[in-house]
Design a protein around this motif. Structure first.
Motif, PDB file in Angstrom:
ATOM      1  N   LYS A   1       0.837  -1.203   0.000  1.00 24.66           N
ATOM      2  CA  LYS A   1       0.000   0.000   0.000  1.00 24.66           C
ATOM      3  C   LYS A   1       0.876   1.258   0.000  1.00 24.66           C
ATOM      4  O   LYS A   1       0.641   2.214   0.739  1.00 24.66           O
ATOM      5  N   ASN A   2       1.890   1.203  -0.850  1.00 18.27           N
ATOM      6  CA  ASN A   2       2.900   2.252  -0.923  1.00 18.27           C
ATOM      7  C   ASN A   2       2.705   3.047  -2.211  1.00 18.27           C
ATOM      8  O   ASN A   2       3.129   2.627  -3.285  1.00 18.27           O
ATOM      9  N   GLN A   3       2.046   4.199  -2.101  1.00 14.29           N
ATOM     10  CA  GLN A   3       1.760   4.985  -3.291  1.00 14.29           C
ATOM     11  C   GLN A   3       3.010   5.618  -3.877  1.00 14.29           C
ATOM     12  O   GLN A   3       3.075   5.849  -5.090  1.00 14.29           O
ATOM     13  N   THR A   4       4.010   5.888  -3.056  1.00 12.05           N
ATOM     14  CA  THR A   4       5.270   6.430  -3.572  1.00 12.05           C
ATOM     15  C   THR A   4       5.915   5.438  -4.539  1.00 12.05           C
ATOM     16  O   THR A   4       6.423   5.819  -5.597  1.00 12.05           O
ATOM     17  N   LEU A   5       5.853   4.166  -4.185  1.00  7.89           N
ATOM     18  CA  LEU A   5       6.415   3.119  -5.042  1.00  7.89           C
ATOM     19  C   LEU A   5       5.626   3.018  -6.346  1.00  7.89           C
ATOM     20  O   LEU A   5       6.204   2.821  -7.431  1.00  7.89           O
ATOM     21  N   LEU A   6       4.322   3.179  -6.253  1.00  9.95           N
ATOM     22  CA  LEU A   6       3.488   3.130  -7.456  1.00  9.95           C
ATOM     23  C   LEU A   6       3.793   4.295  -8.393  1.00  9.95           C
ATOM     24  O   LEU A   6       3.847   4.122  -9.612  1.00  9.95           O
ATOM     25  N   VAL A   7       3.993   5.472  -7.824  1.00 15.18           N
ATOM     26  CA  VAL A   7       4.332   6.642  -8.641  1.00 15.18           C
ATOM     27  C   VAL A   7       5.691   6.433  -9.314  1.00 15.18           C
ATOM     28  O   VAL A   7       5.872   6.764 -10.486  1.00 15.18           O
ATOM     29  N   GLU A   8       6.649   5.876  -8.569  1.00 17.20           N
ATOM     30  CA  GLU A   8       7.967   5.600  -9.149  1.00 17.20           C
ATOM     31  C   GLU A   8       7.853   4.620 -10.320  1.00 17.20           C
ATOM     32  O   GLU A   8       8.483   4.810 -11.370  1.00 17.20           O
ATOM     33  N   ALA A   9       7.055   3.585 -10.137  1.00 18.76           N
ATOM     34  CA  ALA A   9       6.880   2.597 -11.205  1.00 18.76           C
ATOM     35  C   ALA A   9       6.182   3.218 -12.411  1.00 18.76           C
ATOM     36  O   ALA A   9       6.513   2.906 -13.567  1.00 18.76           O
ATOM     37  N   ASP A  10       5.221   4.100 -12.142  1.00 19.32           N
ATOM     38  CA  ASP A  10       4.531   4.841 -13.211  1.00 19.32           C
ATOM     39  C   ASP A  10       5.552   5.586 -14.067  1.00 19.32           C
ATOM     40  O   ASP A  10       5.578   5.464 -15.296  1.00 19.32           O
ATOM     41  N   ASN A  11       6.401   6.352 -13.408  1.00 20.58           N
ATOM     42  CA  ASN A  11       7.409   7.133 -14.133  1.00 20.58           C
ATOM     43  C   ASN A  11       8.391   6.227 -14.871  1.00 20.58           C
ATOM     44  O   ASN A  11       8.784   6.512 -16.014  1.00 20.58           O
ATOM     45  N   GLU A  12       8.787   5.129 -14.232  1.00 19.40           N
ATOM     46  CA  GLU A  12       9.757   4.229 -14.848  1.00 19.40           C
ATOM     47  C   GLU A  12       9.205   3.570 -16.110  1.00 19.40           C
ATOM     48  O   GLU A  12       9.933   3.383 -17.094  1.00 19.40           O
TER      49      GLU A  12
END
Length: 203
Positions: free
Chosen positions: A112-123
């Motif tokens: 439930k880590n939205q920061t990780l999701l945003v990073e994956a989005d950008n990647e």
């Protein structure tokens, strides 16, 4: 990286994060960034040529907000450009890199880590651009993504990244399976849903 270049990146990051809005005060920015007027003005001029800062009627400089009209303009071309990127990048893709991005998305959901999701989005977006080997397309889409990140920082609800990440999983799955038609369909659906999420944030 020289002082002007560093100042440019600092200002751009602040604009995208909505930490810098409205009128641009050179005095305040010189103090905040600990730079002289020359590199600051060089950075501001570069941001003006790129469409991040605009002159106003009273000769002050203003951060250019993203508007409904700009969103419509972006999404009139975004799907076609992203499909073009996919077509250009397809033979250059390393499925293992997309599997790693998929794993990061899964980890973001699990923790439930939205920061990780945003990073994956950008990647994911950056990997597709890197694989397409086209500087003009990369420059165009990079600007579009940065403008949309600016809007997301200001208006988007937390659940939007959840929905977006679920769509990114489908894109990654299709790339890993080497199914280009399925990938095209997943991208088209993601772009359409992104438009609806962004447009609703103005209501």
């Amino acid at each position: 990286m020289n002082i002007s270049e560093k100042t440019y990146h600092q200002l751009k990051a602040k604009i995208i994060a909505n930490e810098l809005v409205g009128a641009v005060s050179e005095n305040e920015l010189c103090q905040e960034l600990s730079v002289s007027r020359t590199p600051l003005r060089e950075a501001i001029f570069r941001l003006m040529t790129e469409g991040w800062i605009e002159p106003s009627k009273n000769k002050t400089k203003m951060i250019k907000p993203i508007t409904l009209s700009e969103i419509r303009d972006i999404f009139q071309i975004r799907k076609d450009i992203e499909i073009m990127v996919l077509n250009l990048s397809w033979d250059n893709q390393n499925p293992q890199l997309y599997a790693a991005i998929r794993d990061k998305i899964e980890a973001g959901f699990s923790d439930k880590n939205q920061t990780l999701l945003v990073e994956a989005d950008n990647e994911l977006h950056e990997q597709l651009l890197s694989d397409c080997h086209n500087a003009i397309v990369t420059k165009t889409l990079s600007f579009i993504y940065d403008r949309l990140r600016m809007l997301r920082s200001d208006k988007m609800k937390n659940d939007s990244i959840i929905n977006s990440s679920a769509e990114h999983l489908k894109i990654c799955d299709a790339i890993i399976a080497r199914n280009i038609e399925q990938t095209r369909e997943a991208i088209a659906l993601h772009v359409a849903n992104s438009y609806n999420r962004l447009f609703s944030s103005f209501k």
